[in-house]
Design a protein around this motif. Structure first.
Motif, PDB file in Angstrom:
ATOM      1  N   PRO A 136       0.810  -1.216   0.000  1.00 19.78           N
ATOM      2  CA  PRO A 136       0.000   0.000   0.000  1.00 19.78           C
ATOM      3  C   PRO A 136       0.846   1.270   0.000  1.00 19.78           C
ATOM      4  O   PRO A 136       0.377   2.344   0.425  1.00 19.78           O
ATOM      5  CB  PRO A 136      -0.786  -0.125   1.311  1.00 19.78           C
ATOM      6  N   ALA A 137       2.085   1.201  -0.457  1.00 16.79           N
ATOM      7  CA  ALA A 137       2.992   2.342  -0.354  1.00 16.79           C
ATOM      8  C   ALA A 137       2.458   3.594  -1.051  1.00 16.79           C
ATOM      9  O   ALA A 137       2.749   4.716  -0.632  1.00 16.79           O
ATOM     10  CB  ALA A 137       4.362   1.969  -0.933  1.00 16.79           C
ATOM     11  N   ARG A 138       1.670   3.434  -2.102  1.00 15.93           N
ATOM     12  CA  ARG A 138       1.156   4.603  -2.832  1.00 15.93           C
ATOM     13  C   ARG A 138      -0.076   5.215  -2.168  1.00 15.93           C
ATOM     14  O   ARG A 138      -0.523   6.295  -2.577  1.00 15.93           O
ATOM     15  CB  ARG A 138       0.844   4.223  -4.279  1.00 15.93           C
ATOM     16  N   LEU A 139      -0.646   4.546  -1.185  1.00 14.30           N
ATOM     17  CA  LEU A 139      -1.777   5.092  -0.443  1.00 14.30           C
ATOM     18  C   LEU A 139      -1.240   6.125   0.538  1.00 14.30           C
ATOM     19  O   LEU A 139      -0.427   5.810   1.406  1.00 14.30           O
ATOM     20  CB  LEU A 139      -2.498   3.967   0.302  1.00 14.30           C
ATOM     21  N   ARG A 140      -1.700   7.378   0.433  1.00 22.40           N
ATOM     22  CA  ARG A 140      -1.089   8.484   1.176  1.00 22.40           C
ATOM     23  C   ARG A 140      -1.779   8.800   2.496  1.00 22.40           C
ATOM     24  O   ARG A 140      -1.409   9.786   3.154  1.00 22.40           O
ATOM     25  CB  ARG A 140      -1.059   9.729   0.292  1.00 22.40           C
ATOM     26  N   VAL A 141      -2.761   8.022   2.873  1.00 23.88           N
ATOM     27  CA  VAL A 141      -3.478   8.261   4.127  1.00 23.88           C
ATOM     28  C   VAL A 141      -3.601   6.943   4.882  1.00 23.88           C
ATOM     29  O   VAL A 141      -3.336   5.877   4.341  1.00 23.88           O
ATOM     30  CB  VAL A 141      -4.881   8.848   3.874  1.00 23.88           C
ATOM     31  N   ASP A 142      -4.017   7.046   6.155  1.00 23.60           N
ATOM     32  CA  ASP A 142      -4.266   5.830   6.911  1.00 23.60           C
ATOM     33  C   ASP A 142      -5.726   5.413   6.764  1.00 23.60           C
ATOM     34  O   ASP A 142      -6.516   6.080   6.097  1.00 23.60           O
ATOM     35  CB  ASP A 142      -3.862   5.996   8.379  1.00 23.60           C
ATOM     36  N   THR A 143      -6.072   4.298   7.383  1.00 25.34           N
ATOM     37  CA  THR A 143      -7.414   3.738   7.252  1.00 25.34           C
ATOM     38  C   THR A 143      -7.998   3.453   8.632  1.00 25.34           C
ATOM     39  O   THR A 143      -7.315   3.550   9.658  1.00 25.34           O
ATOM     40  CB  THR A 143      -7.393   2.425   6.455  1.00 25.34           C
ATOM     41  N   LEU A 144      -9.259   3.067   8.634  1.00 21.68           N
ATOM     42  CA  LEU A 144      -9.903   2.681   9.883  1.00 21.68           C
ATOM     43  C   LEU A 144      -9.149   1.534  10.553  1.00 21.68           C
ATOM     44  O   LEU A 144      -8.971   1.510  11.778  1.00 21.68           O
ATOM     45  CB  LEU A 144     -11.352   2.262   9.624  1.00 21.68           C
ATOM     46  N   GLY A 145      -8.688   0.578   9.773  1.00 24.81           N
ATOM     47  CA  GLY A 145      -7.928  -0.535  10.330  1.00 24.81           C
ATOM     48  C   GLY A 145      -6.656  -0.073  11.005  1.00 24.81           C
ATOM     49  O   GLY A 145      -6.263  -0.596  12.059  1.00 24.81           O
ATOM     50  N   ASP A 146      -5.982   0.912  10.417  1.00 21.69           N
ATOM     51  CA  ASP A 146      -4.774   1.451  11.034  1.00 21.69           C
ATOM     52  C   ASP A 146      -5.099   2.115  12.370  1.00 21.69           C
ATOM     53  O   ASP A 146      -4.363   1.959  13.350  1.00 21.69           O
ATOM     54  CB  ASP A 146      -4.105   2.464  10.103  1.00 21.69           C
ATOM     55  N   GLN A 147      -6.206   2.849  12.425  1.00 21.61           N
ATOM     56  CA  GLN A 147      -6.618   3.477  13.673  1.00 21.61           C
ATOM     57  C   GLN A 147      -7.000   2.422  14.721  1.00 21.61           C
ATOM     58  O   GLN A 147      -6.699   2.572  15.908  1.00 21.61           O
ATOM     59  CB  GLN A 147      -7.793   4.422  13.430  1.00 21.61           C
ATOM     60  N   LEU A 148      -7.641   1.367  14.269  1.00 24.50           N
ATOM     61  CA  LEU A 148      -8.029   0.281  15.176  1.00 24.50           C
ATOM     62  C   LEU A 148      -6.797  -0.399  15.760  1.00 24.50           C
ATOM     63  O   LEU A 148      -6.735  -0.688  16.967  1.00 24.50           O
ATOM     64  CB  LEU A 148      -8.894  -0.724  14.420  1.00 24.50           C
ATOM     65  N   ARG A 149      -5.824  -0.636  14.913  1.00 22.86           N
ATOM     66  CA  ARG A 149      -4.584  -1.249  15.381  1.00 22.86           C
ATOM     67  C   ARG A 149      -3.878  -0.337  16.394  1.00 22.86           C
ATOM     68  O   ARG A 149      -3.434  -0.782  17.454  1.00 22.86           O
ATOM     69  CB  ARG A 149      -3.658  -1.514  14.193  1.00 22.86           C
TER      70      ARG A 149
END
Length: 556
Positions: A136-149
């Motif tokens: 996911p290197a080209r994805l420039r933002v975080d996600t709900l899963g990242d916040q959950l982790r």
């Protein structure tokens, strides 16, 4: 309908519901598991059209027992798989999250890049070719899963599974784990971005070779012939040497062996989704998803086959109709499994899609409509001829990854011509071509001058200053850029800002947290992440611009 401009109505709605969120009571208890289902290429209208034929435990269960948003949209102008999947759990539009297409032109090298390619990582135990999707290197933002982790001290598990690498990777975010179907071997595999080697449960699953069981099998209609009476006639899909383009479909390999030819054919069939859900069950068991007290896990499942079927035959086809019926039954089995495994009422389910689908041009024309395919390569060639005639330079349009077209600004500067003038000349030429509705220029985007119309707003959201083209071309309704680059062909595609491409299902289910009902309020897929964050008492992802769907949330 309101006379307010589209953007103003969205901003007003956002403001109203933001105020409401401040006073909203927290959810009574957290789910053991959040299941986010993305059905690739599912138009919202197909759920309504075929609702009466669904069984009791799958899609109808979600529709009868959950919140149904009928006016939900992927609210950006380039409606393709990668862009839609990036929006679902980031809550962000492309101008922030940086995934502007499945492919786009690198602004420096002018070479085509793939949304999830990463040369520094490889598939685990599988052949990895240049341009394969591995991170996911080209994805420039975080996600709900990242916040959950983050909020759980990394105790929460975030897993995503898909028939496409981009479907899994963009749901998994930066810190989750993605598994994707390998069409050379039929395995589901991860990449070295996530781990050095597969865990034991994955190795055991692969050793069982479940993908081999469909060899020699056929896909036949599930329902009686009368159920398909309203679908497009078979004559609309001419037979080819590679496929009869009508039922029954057989799955085999020309070599007579179980090989890459066979695994690739499985993609345009219900069997790919069956395998995906089968692997999702294995992930639940192997990772003990939902099994840690006081911790909510997240499972993203992107079901890819509907997109492949719709590309080949269109959403009006008997094949698309039957595939959705079969997927409905698969989901019913999966939900029954979850009830048994985690206990009824302990899973919060979201179902949506990354984009919708237009009908095939042939179907539209048969109904006396205007439709067709646009050859992007031919469009660039014609544009260069026109620009050369005016400015004396042979190639001012240097690359395209439709709908993005790139100009040679260095050459324009040497000519001593204003960039904006060349942009406007090019835009005027392109607008006059068959199948083209509108063209937006870099100068318009940078000045935020695309207008407050729905098209203008959606295209502005889809444009990234560092990555997108200098000209962005919007086709007329029911016209689309052919993936083959040809103005002729078969099947259909997507990618426009029109409602048939943007209007997708948005279903939420889980009575502890979700208030059942049929909601006509305007909603967007970027609303999913902040709504789930609200339920889970998490900070929304960094780029999230959606609203919390408070009208569909339970209060204690």
């Amino acid at each position: 309908m309101s006379t307010l401009p589209f953007l103003a109505r969205r901003v007003l709605a956002f403001s109203v519901f933001t105020v409401s969120v401040v006073h909203a009571a927290p959810a009574p208890s957290a789910p053991k598991l959040v299941l986010v289902l993305a059905v690739d290429g599912l138009p919202a209208e197909q759920l309504q059209r075929y609702r009466g034929q669904f069984g009791q435990g799958g899609l109808r269960r979600l529709m009868d027992e959950g919140a149904v948003f009928s006016n939900a949209h992927q609210a950006h102008g380039v409606t393709v798989t990668a862009v839609g999947h990036a929006a679902i759990l980031s809550g962000a539009y492309p101008y922030q999250h940086g995934i502007i297409g499945n492919n786009w032109i690198d602004p420096v090298s002018k070479a085509s890049v793939y949304c999830t390619d990463d040369a520094s990582h490889t598939y685990i135990g599988e052949e990895t070719k240049p341009g394969d999707g591995t991170s996911p290197a080209r994805l420039r933002v975080d996600t709900l899963g990242d916040q959950l982790r983050y909020a759980s001290g990394n105790r929460a598990k975030v897993i995503a599974v898909s028939g496409k690498d981009r479907g899994a990777i963009l749901l998994a975010g930066k810190t989750g784990t993605a598994y994707m179907y390998m069409d050379k071997t039929g395995n589901f595999a991860s990449s070295t971005w996530y781990m050095a080697a597969h865990p034991q449960w994955v190795q055991q699953y692969q050793a069982g070779r479940p993908q081999d069981r469909y060899y020699g099998k056929t896909w036949k209609p599930l329902l009686a012939d009368a159920a398909y009476a309203g679908d497009a006639p078979d004559a609309l899909f001419p037979a080819t040497p590679a496929s009869p383009n009508r039922f029954p479909f057989s799955f085999y390999s020309d070599s007579g062996n179980i090989d890459a030819d066979y695994f690739n054919r499985l993609k345009t069939s219900p069997f790919l989704d069956e395998l995906t859900l089968d692997f999702a069950r294995a992930a639940i068991e192997g990772e003990r998803l939902g099994g840690t007290a006081g911790v909510t896990d997240l499972l993203g499942v992107s079901l890819s086959a509907h997109d492949y079927v719709n590309h080949a035959y269109g959403p009006e086809s008997k094949m698309s109709h039957d595939h959705l019926q079969r997927l409905d039954r698969m989901l019913a089995d999966f939900f029954t499994y979850l009830d048994r495994k985690l206990g009824a009422g302990n899973v919060l389910v979201v179902l949506t899609a990354d984009h919708g689908f237009p009908n095939t041009p042939e179907f539209v024309k048969a109904a006396k409509g205007d439709a067709g395919r646009v050859n992007a390569g031919a469009l660039v060639a014609a544009l260069n001829v026109a620009l050369a005639a005016k400015y004396g330079h042979e190639k001012l349009a240097i690359a395209q990854s439709a709908p993005n077209f790139h100009l040679d600004y260095a050459a324009i500067d040497k000519l001593g011509v204003a960039r904006g003038e060349v942009e406007n000349t090019a835009a005027a030429f392109l607008r006059a071509q068959e199948g083209v509705a509108e063209v937006f220029t870099r100068s318009q985007f940078e000045a935020n001058a695309t207008g407050a119309t729905r098209m203008g707003v959606l295209m502005r959201r889809a444009w990234h200053r560092e990555l997108s083209g200098d000209l962005v071309v919007v086709t007329r309704p029911n016209w689309y850029f052919s993936s083959s680059g040809s103005s002729s062909g078969t099947g259909t595609s997507h990618g426009s800002p029109y409602s048939y491409d943007t209007n997708v299902p948005l279903l939420l289910s889980g009575r502890k947290w979700i208030k059942p009902g049929y909601y006509g309020q305007y909603a967007e897929t970027v609303d999913i992440a902040p709504t789930l964050a609200n339920v889970l008492r998490l900070r929304p992802p960094s780029g999230s611009e959606g609203r919390v769907l408070v009208e569909a949330l339970q209060t204690p």
